[in-house]
Design a protein around this motif. Structure first.
Motif, PDB file in Angstrom:
ATOM      1  N   UNK A  41      -8.991   1.439  -2.710  1.00  0.00           N
ATOM      2  CA  UNK A  41     -10.280   1.106  -2.132  1.00  0.00           C
ATOM      3  C   UNK A  41     -10.765  -0.426  -2.958  1.00  0.00           C
ATOM      4  N   UNK A  42      -9.871  -0.606  -3.961  1.00  0.00           N
ATOM      5  CA  UNK A  42     -10.044  -2.012  -4.643  1.00  0.00           C
ATOM      6  C   UNK A  42      -9.121  -3.082  -4.173  1.00  0.00           C
ATOM      7  N   UNK A  43      -8.593  -2.756  -3.023  1.00  0.00           N
ATOM      8  CA  UNK A  43      -7.636  -3.786  -2.650  1.00  0.00           C
ATOM      9  C   UNK A  43      -8.086  -5.186  -2.280  1.00  0.00           C
TER      10      UNK A  43
ATOM     11  N   UNK B 149       1.000  -1.371  -0.138  1.00  0.00           N
ATOM     12  CA  UNK B 149       0.070   0.104  -0.095  1.00  0.00           C
ATOM     13  C   UNK B 149       0.954   1.398   0.006  1.00  0.00           C
ATOM     14  N   UNK B 150       0.625   2.119  -0.923  1.00  0.00           N
ATOM     15  CA  UNK B 150       1.447   3.474  -1.096  1.00  0.00           C
ATOM     16  C   UNK B 150       0.475   4.720  -1.048  1.00  0.00           C
TER      17      UNK B 150
ATOM     18  N   UNK C 237      -3.618   7.887   5.933  1.00  0.00           N
ATOM     19  CA  UNK C 237      -4.163   8.045   4.805  1.00  0.00           C
ATOM     20  C   UNK C 237      -5.306   6.723   4.516  1.00  0.00           C
ATOM     21  N   UNK C 238      -6.435   7.439   3.942  1.00  0.00           N
ATOM     22  CA  UNK C 238      -7.509   6.384   3.554  1.00  0.00           C
ATOM     23  C   UNK C 238      -7.078   5.430   2.779  1.00  0.00           C
ATOM     24  N   UNK C 239      -7.963   4.539   2.156  1.00  0.00           N
ATOM     25  CA  UNK C 239      -7.873   3.764   1.078  1.00  0.00           C
ATOM     26  C   UNK C 239      -8.091   4.549  -0.094  1.00  0.00           C
ATOM     27  N   UNK C 240      -8.903   5.582  -0.315  1.00  0.00           N
ATOM     28  CA  UNK C 240      -9.135   6.308  -1.376  1.00  0.00           C
ATOM     29  C   UNK C 240      -7.935   7.211  -1.454  1.00  0.00           C
ATOM     30  N   UNK C 241      -7.213   7.535  -0.546  1.00  0.00           N
ATOM     31  CA  UNK C 241      -5.822   8.297  -0.596  1.00  0.00           C
ATOM     32  C   UNK C 241      -4.699   7.406  -0.592  1.00  0.00           C
TER      33      UNK C 241
END
Length: 293
Positions: free
Chosen positions: A267-269, A207-208, A223-227
């Motif tokens: 968000x697609x992880x 995750x980056x 940082x959120x998933x969308x970030x």
């Protein structure tokens, strides 16, 4: 490695996101009717919570949960080897909190302690490990050689620090200074026993963040998933018959950065994991059924 009794390991440091992979596997196991023997990495720590605190005080230096002195690497390798050969083995549980302690009240085990060792059920389809050392390889113990599917989960280092600082200060009441001291103490073992595992894994999920994390100590939010973006690297794509065109079609806004690497929105992880891992898991189970006849 074993086709009859496959071993699957998800490895990554605390807060890296291994629990997300574990949840994805739980969905897949349920859908595919697979019964796993689940092994938690914490159960192969050498010391309970009280003894670990005492050892850290007495030993000092770089002593940490990441290194061999605080873990049972020989027993973990023996479990993977024995399971691969016979489908048998022994496990225990580490009780993380009072809620879990209530579950093991009949054993008289409290928070921060281990349950007694017990035999695995005899009718499991695979062994599933999630924790710090599923692919560890040292001079004395090579756990990785017994694993059929190796999965690494690791955020970039600053994001990992941010997640730990937020968790330990907000949920566990530690000061920022105490958390940073822990991070620095663990660094030697992190570099020598955690990081080297990711060159052995078959698939890495990294995750980056795409927001500024240059100073993790002053970061106010995780940082959120969308970030975030997730970089997914396959060591040998042909071995797992990875269908990159299919993945690019199913995962909106994804792209390939190298011939063995796909990048997807954060968000697609979870979706990416299931799209990638479900066909691999099915083939592992098909091979198992073929061997069993």
């Amino acid at each position: 490695m074993s086709r009859k009794h496959p071993v699957i390991a998800v490895t990554g440091s605390s807060g890296a996101g291994t629990s997300t992979v574990k949840e994805s596997f739980e969905h897949m196991f349920r859908r595919e009717g697979i019964k796993p023997a689940v092994i938690e990495g914490d159960s192969f720590h050498r010391y309970n919570r009280a003894d670990m605190k005492k050892c850290m005080k007495d030993v000092g230096g770089t002593f940490s949960h990441f290194g061999p002195e605080a873990n049972l690497f020989p027993q973990l390798e023996e479990l993977f080897s024995t399971y691969g050969e016979t489908g048998r083995g022994r496990r225990r549980f580490y009780v993380h909190n009072d809620e879990e302690a209530a579950r093991f009240a009949h054993l008289g085990v409290g928070s921060g302690e281990f349950t007694p060792w017990e035999d695995l059920a005899e009718d499991t389809d695979c062994l599933f490990y999630e924790g710090l050392h599923g692919c560890v390889a040292t001079r004395d113990n090579n756990v990785a050689q017994h694993v059929d599917l190796k999965i690494g989960v690791v955020p970039v280092i600053n994001l990992e620090w941010i997640q730990k600082i937020h968790r330990d200060t907000n949920q566990r009441g530690y000061s920022e200074e105490a958390v940073m001291e822990t991070i620095l103490r663990r660094m030697h073992d992190y570099v020598h026993y955690v990081v080297p595992q990711f060159k052995l894994t078959d698939i890495n999920f990294q995750r980056v963040p795409i927001v500024d994390t240059s100073d993790p100590i002053i970061a106010r939010d995780i940082p959120t998933a969308d970030e975030s973006l997730v970089v997914i690297r396959f060591r040998k794509p042909d071995r797992f018959r990875v269908d990159f065109p299919f993945l690019l079609q199913m995962l909106k806004d994804s792209w390939m950065s190298r011939r063995n690497t796909i990048v997807v929105p954060g968000g697609k992880m979870g979706l990416a994991m299931e799209l990638i891992l479900t066909p691999i898991l099915r083939r592992i189970m098909e091979d198992r059924r073929a061997v069993l006849g």
